[in-house]
Design a protein around this motif. Structure first.
Motif, mmCIF file in Angstrom:
data_model
loop_
_atom_site.group_PDB
_atom_site.id
_atom_site.type_symbol
_atom_site.label_atom_id
_atom_site.label_comp_id
_atom_site.label_asym_id
_atom_site.label_seq_id
_atom_site.Cartn_x
_atom_site.Cartn_y
_atom_site.Cartn_z
ATOM 1 N N LEU A 1 0.797 -1.228 0.000
ATOM 2 C CA LEU A 1 0.000 0.000 0.000
ATOM 3 C C LEU A 1 0.831 1.280 0.000
ATOM 4 N N GLY A 2 2.129 1.152 0.211
ATOM 5 C CA GLY A 2 2.978 2.339 0.218
ATOM 6 C C GLY A 2 2.890 3.155 1.491
ATOM 7 N N LEU A 3 2.377 2.558 2.586
ATOM 8 C CA LEU A 3 2.288 3.278 3.855
ATOM 9 C C LEU A 3 3.605 3.158 4.605
ATOM 10 N N ALA A 4 4.218 4.293 4.900
ATOM 11 C CA ALA A 4 5.502 4.300 5.593
ATOM 12 C C ALA A 4 5.360 3.702 6.987
ATOM 13 N N THR A 5 6.390 2.985 7.437
ATOM 14 C CA THR A 5 6.320 2.352 8.749
ATOM 15 C C THR A 5 6.264 3.371 9.878
ATOM 16 N N ASP A 6 6.844 4.558 9.687
ATOM 17 C CA ASP A 6 6.778 5.545 10.763
ATOM 18 C C ASP A 6 5.342 6.038 10.956
ATOM 19 N N LEU A 7 4.504 5.855 9.949
ATOM 20 C CA LEU A 7 3.089 6.222 10.064
ATOM 21 C C LEU A 7 2.319 5.117 10.793
ATOM 22 N N THR A 8 2.498 3.879 10.365
ATOM 23 C CA THR A 8 1.779 2.778 10.995
ATOM 24 C C THR A 8 2.350 2.408 12.366
ATOM 25 N N ASP A 9 3.537 2.935 12.694
ATOM 26 C CA ASP A 9 4.081 2.741 14.038
ATOM 27 C C ASP A 9 3.085 3.190 15.105
ATOM 28 N N GLU A 10 2.320 4.231 14.781
ATOM 29 C CA GLU A 10 1.390 4.795 15.757
ATOM 30 C C GLU A 10 0.217 3.865 16.049
ATOM 31 N N LEU A 11 0.003 2.867 15.208
ATOM 32 C CA LEU A 11 -1.129 1.959 15.374
ATOM 33 C C LEU A 11 -0.734 0.655 16.060
ATOM 34 N N LYS A 12 0.544 0.432 16.244
ATOM 35 C CA LYS A 12 1.017 -0.838 16.787
ATOM 36 C C LYS A 12 0.665 -1.009 18.263
ATOM 37 N N CYS A 13 0.440 -2.246 18.634
ATOM 38 C CA CYS A 13 0.338 -2.595 20.051
ATOM 39 C C CYS A 13 1.751 -2.558 20.624
ATOM 40 N N PRO A 14 2.010 -1.795 21.695
ATOM 41 C CA PRO A 14 3.360 -1.701 22.258
ATOM 42 C C PRO A 14 3.883 -3.012 22.829
ATOM 43 N N VAL A 15 2.991 -3.979 23.055
ATOM 44 C CA VAL A 15 3.414 -5.267 23.580
ATOM 45 C C VAL A 15 3.750 -6.231 22.446
ATOM 46 N N LEU A 16 2.816 -6.395 21.504
ATOM 47 C CA LEU A 16 3.034 -7.308 20.384
ATOM 48 C C LEU A 16 3.995 -6.748 19.348
ATOM 49 N N LEU A 17 4.077 -5.404 19.286
ATOM 50 C CA LEU A 17 4.840 -4.704 18.248
ATOM 51 C C LEU A 17 4.271 -5.007 16.867
ATOM 52 N N GLU A 18 2.954 -5.230 16.810
ATOM 53 C CA GLU A 18 2.209 -5.434 15.571
ATOM 54 C C GLU A 18 0.895 -4.684 15.689
ATOM 55 N N LEU A 19 0.182 -4.566 14.578
ATOM 56 C CA LEU A 19 -1.133 -3.966 14.655
ATOM 57 C C LEU A 19 -2.059 -4.891 15.432
ATOM 58 N N PRO A 20 -2.868 -4.355 16.333
ATOM 59 C CA PRO A 20 -3.721 -5.203 17.169
ATOM 60 C C PRO A 20 -4.871 -5.817 16.386
ATOM 61 N N SER A 21 -5.204 -7.072 16.706
ATOM 62 C CA SER A 21 -6.347 -7.709 16.052
ATOM 63 C C SER A 21 -7.647 -7.349 16.757
ATOM 64 N N LYS A 22 -7.555 -7.026 18.048
ATOM 65 C CA LYS A 22 -8.730 -6.597 18.811
ATOM 66 C C LYS A 22 -8.282 -5.492 19.766
ATOM 67 N N PRO A 23 -8.245 -4.244 19.287
ATOM 68 C CA PRO A 23 -7.676 -3.157 20.088
ATOM 69 C C PRO A 23 -8.567 -2.695 21.229
ATOM 70 N N VAL A 24 -7.914 -2.444 22.355
ATOM 71 C CA VAL A 24 -8.586 -1.851 23.513
ATOM 72 C C VAL A 24 -7.768 -0.643 23.947
ATOM 73 N N ILE A 25 -8.407 0.255 24.704
ATOM 74 C CA ILE A 25 -7.732 1.473 25.139
ATOM 75 C C ILE A 25 -7.821 1.589 26.657
ATOM 76 N N THR A 26 -6.742 2.036 27.277
ATOM 77 C CA THR A 26 -6.663 2.150 28.732
ATOM 78 C C THR A 26 -7.069 3.553 29.172
ATOM 79 N N PRO A 27 -7.262 3.758 30.475
ATOM 80 C CA PRO A 27 -7.580 5.097 30.971
ATOM 81 C C PRO A 27 -6.506 6.129 30.653
ATOM 82 N N GLY A 28 -5.291 5.679 30.372
ATOM 83 C CA GLY A 28 -4.216 6.597 30.015
ATOM 84 C C GLY A 28 -4.191 6.965 28.551
ATOM 85 N N GLY A 29 -5.105 6.374 27.750
ATOM 86 C CA GLY A 29 -5.194 6.708 26.339
ATOM 87 C C GLY A 29 -4.359 5.837 25.427
ATOM 88 N N HIS A 30 -3.670 4.847 25.968
ATOM 89 C CA HIS A 30 -2.827 3.970 25.156
ATOM 90 C C HIS A 30 -3.615 2.742 24.696
#
Length: 221
Positions: free
Chosen positions: A123-152
């Motif tokens: 798709l031509g999407l730069a990794t520095d752009l999709t970095d913002e969507l990654k799960c910080p634990v898996l280091l991949e895009l989440p399959s079922k994303p949830v958000i914490t009270p801290g906004g992460h």
């Protein structure tokens, strides 16, 4: 009418900038304003809205993944003028409307990891752009994303495994429980939109149980 024309120009400019990834445009908008996210917040049901389009509330949480993604997208696509407000928000005092675009049905799962290399190659999407969507634990895009009270935002299964060991938000290191998180529907919609552009990523299954997710050994002291 003028606002609609300005919005149309923004849509066209962003689609041209995104190229093969143009179809994700519909997943980048507030359902109330119809404009692109600038300051997205999440309510207690996991619904994301533009902050100025909802009544102030202590339970609203910044959607950091979507906000940071849009900030980088605005830099990458200056012609789209994503920072500009098209329609002045009204004074909102009543209850929020029902969720229009809920997260992917539980009968639909990933056939392959939605990794950033594929998104960049196909798709031509730069990794520095999709970095913002990654799960910080898996280091991949989440399959079922949830958000914490801290906004992460995290993949639900990954966060659940971390909390069984550390009892802390991996990003803020604040003590928290799994029942404090809510779905991040906006991030889920964006991931689904990206998946839809990659052939062979989604498969249908009969089980409604979430697939097991391998989580790396991640411990926060």
């Amino acid at each position: 009418r003028e606002g609609e024309l300005r919005q149309l120009k923004k849509d066209i400019a962003l689609r041209e900038c995104l190229g093969r990834a143009a179809d994700i445009v519909k997943a980048l908008k507030c359902p109330l304003s119809g404009d692109f996210w600038r300051d997205p917040v999440v309510d207690k049901f996991g619904r994301t809205y533009e902050r100025l389009w909802v009544a102030p509330s202590d339970v609203l949480v910044e959607n950091l993944a979507i906000r940071n993604f849009m900030k980088k997208l605005a830099i990458s696509c200056p012609a789209a003028r994503l920072h500009e407000v098209v329609i002045t928000p009204p004074l909102i005092t009543g209850p929020l409307p029902p969720l229009q675009n809920p997260i992917r049905a539980s009968t639909e799962v990933l056939a392959a990891a939605l990794d950033q290399e594929r998104l960049q190659t196909r798709l031509g999407l730069a990794t520095d752009l999709t970095d913002e969507l990654k799960c910080p634990v898996l280091l991949e895009l989440p399959s079922k994303p949830v958000i914490t009270p801290g906004g992460h935002s995290y993949d639900e299964a990954a966060l659940r495994q971390v909390l069984t060991t550390t009892k802390k938000d991996p990003q803020t290191r604040q003590i928290m429980k799994m029942d404090e998180v809510v779905p991040n529907h906006a991030l889920g919609d964006l991931v689904v939109a990206l998946e839809g552009l990659l052939p062979g990523v989604l498969v249908e299954v009969n089980s409604v149980t979430d697939p097991s997710v391998e989580v790396p050994n991640f411990v926060v002291n």
